[in-house]
Design a protein around this motif. Structure first.
Motif, PDB file in Angstrom:
ATOM      1  N   GLN A  56      10.600   3.359  -7.437  1.00  0.00           N
ATOM      2  CA  GLN A  56      11.218   4.249  -6.455  1.00  0.00           C
ATOM      3  C   GLN A  56      10.492   5.601  -6.475  1.00  0.00           C
ATOM      4  N   GLY A  57      10.074   6.003  -7.678  1.00  0.00           N
ATOM      5  CA  GLY A  57       9.343   7.264  -7.841  1.00  0.00           C
ATOM      6  C   GLY A  57       8.032   7.270  -7.067  1.00  0.00           C
ATOM      7  N   ILE A  58       7.271   6.203  -7.170  1.00  0.00           N
ATOM      8  CA  ILE A  58       5.985   6.167  -6.448  1.00  0.00           C
ATOM      9  C   ILE A  58       6.226   6.040  -4.943  1.00  0.00           C
ATOM     10  N   ARG A  59       7.270   5.289  -4.588  1.00  0.00           N
ATOM     11  CA  ARG A  59       7.606   5.202  -3.154  1.00  0.00           C
ATOM     12  C   ARG A  59       7.919   6.591  -2.591  1.00  0.00           C
ATOM     13  N   SER A  60       8.684   7.363  -3.353  1.00  0.00           N
ATOM     14  CA  SER A  60       9.059   8.706  -2.875  1.00  0.00           C
ATOM     15  C   SER A  60       7.818   9.583  -2.737  1.00  0.00           C
ATOM     16  N   ARG A  61       6.921   9.489  -3.713  1.00  0.00           N
ATOM     17  CA  ARG A  61       5.725  10.338  -3.653  1.00  0.00           C
ATOM     18  C   ARG A  61       4.843  10.016  -2.446  1.00  0.00           C
ATOM     19  N   VAL A  62       4.781   8.739  -2.079  1.00  0.00           N
ATOM     20  CA  VAL A  62       3.877   8.379  -0.978  1.00  0.00           C
ATOM     21  C   VAL A  62       4.616   8.210   0.347  1.00  0.00           C
ATOM     22  N   LEU A  63       5.889   8.531   0.329  1.00  0.00           N
ATOM     23  CA  LEU A  63       6.740   8.244   1.497  1.00  0.00           C
ATOM     24  C   LEU A  63       6.105   8.595   2.858  1.00  0.00           C
ATOM     25  N   PRO A  64       5.600   9.826   3.027  1.00  0.00           N
ATOM     26  CA  PRO A  64       5.075  10.135   4.365  1.00  0.00           C
ATOM     27  C   PRO A  64       3.909   9.223   4.763  1.00  0.00           C
ATOM     28  N   LYS A  65       3.179   8.725   3.776  1.00  0.00           N
ATOM     29  CA  LYS A  65       1.986   7.919   4.093  1.00  0.00           C
ATOM     30  C   LYS A  65       2.322   6.451   4.351  1.00  0.00           C
ATOM     31  N   ILE A  66       3.502   6.014   3.899  1.00  0.00           N
ATOM     32  CA  ILE A  66       3.833   4.596   4.103  1.00  0.00           C
ATOM     33  C   ILE A  66       5.039   4.419   5.025  1.00  0.00           C
ATOM     34  N   ALA A  67       5.483   5.548   5.624  1.00  0.00           N
ATOM     35  CA  ALA A  67       6.672   5.477   6.497  1.00  0.00           C
ATOM     36  C   ALA A  67       6.447   4.450   7.607  1.00  0.00           C
ATOM     37  N   GLY A  68       7.468   3.659   7.874  1.00  0.00           N
ATOM     38  CA  GLY A  68       7.364   2.625   8.922  1.00  0.00           C
ATOM     39  C   GLY A  68       6.773   1.335   8.397  1.00  0.00           C
ATOM     40  N   GLY A  69       6.419   1.310   7.107  1.00  0.00           N
ATOM     41  CA  GLY A  69       5.832   0.096   6.518  1.00  0.00           C
ATOM     42  C   GLY A  69       6.877  -0.972   6.242  1.00  0.00           C
ATOM     43  N   LYS A  70       6.410  -2.229   6.168  1.00  0.00           N
ATOM     44  CA  LYS A  70       7.335  -3.337   5.922  1.00  0.00           C
ATOM     45  C   LYS A  70       6.914  -4.045   4.627  1.00  0.00           C
ATOM     46  N   VAL A  71       7.875  -4.159   3.709  1.00  0.00           N
ATOM     47  CA  VAL A  71       7.547  -4.828   2.439  1.00  0.00           C
ATOM     48  C   VAL A  71       7.395  -6.328   2.703  1.00  0.00           C
ATOM     49  N   ILE A  72       6.220  -6.866   2.373  1.00  0.00           N
ATOM     50  CA  ILE A  72       6.016  -8.298   2.626  1.00  0.00           C
ATOM     51  C   ILE A  72       6.057  -9.128   1.346  1.00  0.00           C
ATOM     52  N   LYS A  73       5.952  -8.450   0.210  1.00  0.00           N
ATOM     53  CA  LYS A  73       6.024  -9.186  -1.062  1.00  0.00           C
ATOM     54  C   LYS A  73       6.370  -8.234  -2.195  1.00  0.00           C
ATOM     55  N   VAL A  74       7.209  -8.706  -3.103  1.00  0.00           N
ATOM     56  CA  VAL A  74       7.533  -7.921  -4.302  1.00  0.00           C
ATOM     57  C   VAL A  74       7.151  -8.780  -5.497  1.00  0.00           C
ATOM     58  N   GLU A  75       6.413  -8.212  -6.442  1.00  0.00           N
ATOM     59  CA  GLU A  75       5.967  -9.024  -7.571  1.00  0.00           C
ATOM     60  C   GLU A  75       5.942  -8.219  -8.861  1.00  0.00           C
ATOM     61  N   ALA A  76       6.099  -8.915  -9.965  1.00  0.00           N
ATOM     62  CA  ALA A  76       6.057  -8.250 -11.280  1.00  0.00           C
ATOM     63  C   ALA A  76       5.456  -9.214 -12.287  1.00  0.00           C
ATOM     64  N   HIS A  77       4.805  -8.655 -13.281  1.00  0.00           N
ATOM     65  CA  HIS A  77       4.146  -9.515 -14.277  1.00  0.00           C
ATOM     66  C   HIS A  77       3.825  -8.697 -15.528  1.00  0.00           C
ATOM     67  N   PRO A  78       3.838  -9.337 -16.710  1.00  0.00           N
ATOM     68  CA  PRO A  78       3.442  -8.586 -17.913  1.00  0.00           C
ATOM     69  C   PRO A  78       1.940  -8.320 -17.967  1.00  0.00           C
ATOM     70  N   ILE A  79       1.556  -7.224 -18.588  1.00  0.00           N
ATOM     71  CA  ILE A  79       0.139  -6.921 -18.845  1.00  0.00           C
ATOM     72  C   ILE A  79      -0.016  -6.695 -20.346  1.00  0.00           C
ATOM     73  N   PRO A  80      -0.884  -7.461 -21.002  1.00  0.00           N
ATOM     74  CA  PRO A  80      -1.041  -7.259 -22.449  1.00  0.00           C
ATOM     75  C   PRO A  80      -1.584  -5.884 -22.787  1.00  0.00           C
ATOM     76  N   GLU A  81      -1.158  -5.370 -23.910  1.00  0.00           N
ATOM     77  CA  GLU A  81      -1.559  -4.035 -24.344  1.00  0.00           C
ATOM     78  C   GLU A  81      -2.683  -4.054 -25.369  1.00  0.00           C
ATOM     79  N   HIS A  82      -2.772  -5.156 -26.116  1.00  0.00           N
ATOM     80  CA  HIS A  82      -3.766  -5.237 -27.203  1.00  0.00           C
ATOM     81  C   HIS A  82      -4.220  -6.678 -27.338  1.00  0.00           C
ATOM     82  N   PRO A  83      -5.385  -6.888 -27.941  1.00  0.00           N
ATOM     83  CA  PRO A  83      -5.755  -8.266 -28.285  1.00  0.00           C
ATOM     84  C   PRO A  83      -4.741  -8.881 -29.253  1.00  0.00           C
ATOM     85  N   ARG A  84      -4.605 -10.192 -29.186  1.00  0.00           N
ATOM     86  CA  ARG A  84      -3.681 -10.872 -30.107  1.00  0.00           C
ATOM     87  C   ARG A  84      -4.213 -10.836 -31.538  1.00  0.00           C
TER      88      ARG A  84
END
Ligand SMILES: Cc1cc2nc3c(=O)[nH]c(=O)nc-3n(C[C@H](O)[C@H](O)[C@H](O)COP(=O)(O)OP(=O)(O)OC[C@H]3O[C@@H](n4cnc5c(N)ncnc54)[C@H](O)[C@@H]3O)c2cc1C
Length: 454
Positions: free
Chosen positions: A271-299
C-alpha cells in the motif's frame, strides 16, 4: 545380455547396470572412478524448469548426459520483476525479441522523495532488459529440449535417497493422476525457494524475504512515462529492509516490494508503494497479484552425495538488489558443465567430491565475494531512513553510478580509480553522518510545536 526399457523413453539399459545398482553389498562394483559402459550413460534428473533448471539441463544434454528435466507447470509464470543484466543476453544467447522493454533510465527515490536519475552513465548501447518470465523460461526449456533433454511435465512428489553411495536415486512424480518413478545417478535441484530436493538431502534452511508484486495495466499516457524507465523507492513506508519497485513490462508495469524482517506487514508496504506512485499509476487496472519467497543466503549444504542445488534452491539471490535470474542460469550451467566434465561426457560415475570440486568451488571462487559485499551494502543502507537518504544522495554521484552499472550489467568488478574510490568512501561516510544528524534533528522535532504556529 538382457535389456530393459527405461520408463521414460526408449533408451535401453543393460541388466548388468541394473543389477549393480540393486546390490546391497558393500563391495561396490560401481566405484565413482569406474567407467560406465556406452549403453548405460550417466542419467541426470533436473528438478525445476526455471532459468536454473533449463540451463543445467541444456549443459547436461549437450555434454552427452541422459537428461530429464521435470517442470510441474510449464505454462505458469514465476512471480518476478524480470530484470536481467546485459551480459546475460550474449552469454545465454537470449534473442532480442524476448525483451519487452529496454530500460535506459532509472530513478531512485528516497524516503523524503529526493529523486536521483540513476542511469546517466549508461552508454547508448547499454540497457537493462525486462522480460516476462513465462516467455524467458519457456524459451530456455525448449532450447534444452532441442539439445536432447527429455522435458517431463510433472510434479516431483518424493525423492528416495539411497543408503549406499553406488545406488540410484528414485524420483517419484505425478503426471495427471498417475504416479511414476524414475531412477537416476545424479540430481540437480533447481526447484526454487521451497525446494523439495533440498529437503530430501537435509540441506538446511535459509532466511527468506517475501516479495509481493502487482501487475498493473496503465492508460497509454501513463505507460508512456514508463516506456524505458524503472523506479526504485526506499523508505520505511515501502519496506523496512529492502526496496520497492516499478518495472515496465510489455503492456503493463510491475509494482512491488519485499521484506525479510516484517513479513506479516507486506500488504501494508505494498500500500505504501502504491501511495508513493499514485499519480503515475492512476487509472491503472490490476491484472495480477503475486507473491513468492526470495532466499536471503546460500543454504548450509548445497551438495550432498550426487545431488547439487542451483539457483534459488541453493540460495543464490543477491542482497541489496534481489537479483537471481542471472545467478540461477549461471549456477545451473556451471553445475551441468561440472557434471559433464567429471563424468567425461556421461561415461563415468561421479561422486560428491567431483560436484564439490568442479561446481561448488568454482562457484564460490567466482561469486562469494560479490554476495558478501552486497550483503554488507544492504546492512549499511537499507536499515533506516537516514541511511536510505544517504544512499540516494550517493547514487547521484557519476562515479558511483558507473561502478554500480558496470558491475551489474557485466557481472564483473568494474575497474576503479584509487582517488575516486577514496572520494566515494569519504562521501559515503559524510552522507551517512549528515543524514543521520538530520534524521536525529527530525526525530527530536515535535510536530505539535509547529502546530502552535499555524
Ligand atoms: C516478486 C519477485 C521479483 C523478482 N524480480 C527479479 C528481477 O527483476 N530480476 C532478477 O534477476 N530476479 C528477480 N527475482 C528473483 C528471481 O525470480 C529468482 O531468483 C529466479 O527465478 C530463480 O530461478 P530458479 O530457476 O532458481 O527458480 P524458479 O524460477 O523459482 O524456478 C523453479 C521451477 O521449479 C518448478 N518446481 C518447483 N517444485 C517442483 C516440483 N516438485 N516438481 C516439478 N517442478 C517444480 C517451479 O514450477 C519453477 O518453474 C524476483 C523474485 C520475486 C519473488
Amino acid at each position: 545380455m538382457a535389456a530393459i526399457t527405461h520408463p521414460l523413453h526408449s533408451h535401453t539399459l543393460t541388466l548388468k547396470h541394473k543389477l549393480i545398482y540393486k546390490t546391497q553389498t558393500p563391495c561396490y562394483k560401481f566405484k565413482p572412478t569406474q567407467k560406465l559402459t556406452i549403453s548405460s550413460r550417466l542419467r541426470a534428473a533436473v528438478i525445476g524448469g526455471g532459468p536454473a533448471g533449463s540451463s543445467a539441463a541444456e549443459a547436461l544434454a549437450s555434454g552427452g548426459v541422459e537428461t530429464y528435466l521435470f517442470e510441474r507447470s510449464p505454462d505458469g509464470a514465476k512471480p518476478c520483476g524480470g530484470a536481467i543484466p546485459l551480459c546475460m543476453l550474449d552469454e545465454f544467447s537470449i534473442p532480442q525479441e524476448l525483451i519487452d522493454r529496454k530500460v535506459t533510465h532509472m530513478k531512485i527515490i528516497s524516503p523524503s522523495n529526493l529523486t536521483v536519475d540513476f542511469g546517466k552513465t549508461l552508454k547508448p548501447n547499454e540497457f537493462i532488459s525486462m522480460v516476462r518470465r513465462e516467455v524467458l523460461d519457456s524459451y530456455l526449456r525448449t532450447r534444452a529440449e532441442s539439445k536432447g533433454a527429455n522435458v517431463v511435465k510433472a510434479l516431483v512428489t518424493k525423492i528416495d535417497v539411497p543408503d549406499l553411495y553406488n545406488q540410484p536415486y528414485d524420483i517419484h512424480y505425478t503426471v495427471g493422476n498417475k504416479m511414476k518413478k524414475l531412477s537416476v545417478d545424479v540430481i540437480v535441484g533447481a526447484d526454487g525457494a521451497n525446494s523439495r530436493v533440498a529437503k530430501a538431502i537435509h540441506a538446511g534452511d535459509y532466511a527468506c524475504a517475501i516479495a509481493f508484486q502487482e501487475r498493473i495495466r496503465l492508460p497509454d499516457d501513463k505507460m508512456e512515462y514508463y516506456q524505458n524507465l524503472a523506479e526504485m523507492y526506499v523508505g520505511n513506508d515501502v519496506s523496512p529492509d529492502f526496496y520497492a519497485w516499478v518495472f515496465p513490462k510489455c503492456d503493463h508495469v510491475a509494482v512491488g516490494t519485499g521484506t525479510v524482517c516484517s513479513k506479516p506487514d507486506i500488504k501494508k508496504f505494498q500500500q505504501g508503494i502504491r501511495s508513493r506512485v499514485l499519480p503515475k499509476i492512476a487509472g491503472g487496472k490490476v491484472i495480477k497479484v503475486e507473491a513468492h519467497p526470495i532466499p536471503e543466503h546460500p543454504r548450509p549444504v548445497r551438495v550432498r552425495g550426487r545431488v547439487a542445488l542451483v539457483g534459488d534452491a541453493a540460495g543464490y539471490v543477491t542482497k541489496c538488489s534481489g537479483e537471481g535470474i542471472y545467478f540461477a542460469a549461471k549456477s545451473g550451467r556451471m553445475c551441468g558443465e561440472a557434471i559433464v566434465k567429471a563424468s567425461e561426457g556421461g561415461y563415468r560415475m561421479i561422486g560428491e567430491s567431483d560436484l564439490k570440486r568442479e561446481y561448488l568451488k568454482q562457484w564460490d571462487d567466482k561469486y562469494i565475494t560479490t554476495f558478501r559485499f552486497l550483503d554488507l551494502l544492504q546492512h549499511v543502507f537499507y536499515g533506516s531512513n537516514y541511511a536510505r537518504e544517504a544512499l540516494v544522495e550517493l547514487c547521484g554521484d557519476e562515479y558511483v553510478q558507473r561502478m554500480t552499472f558496470e558491475s551489474y550489467l557485466y557481472k564483473k568488478l568494474a575497474k576503479g580509480d584509487r582517488w575516486e574510490d577514496f572520494k566515494m568512501v569519504s562521501s559515503t561516510i559524510g552522507s551517512l553522518i549528515r543524514c543521520k544528524l538530520m534524521g536525529k534533528e527530525m526525530e527530536s522535532f515535535d510536530p505539535s510545536v509547529l502546530a502552535k504556529f499555524v
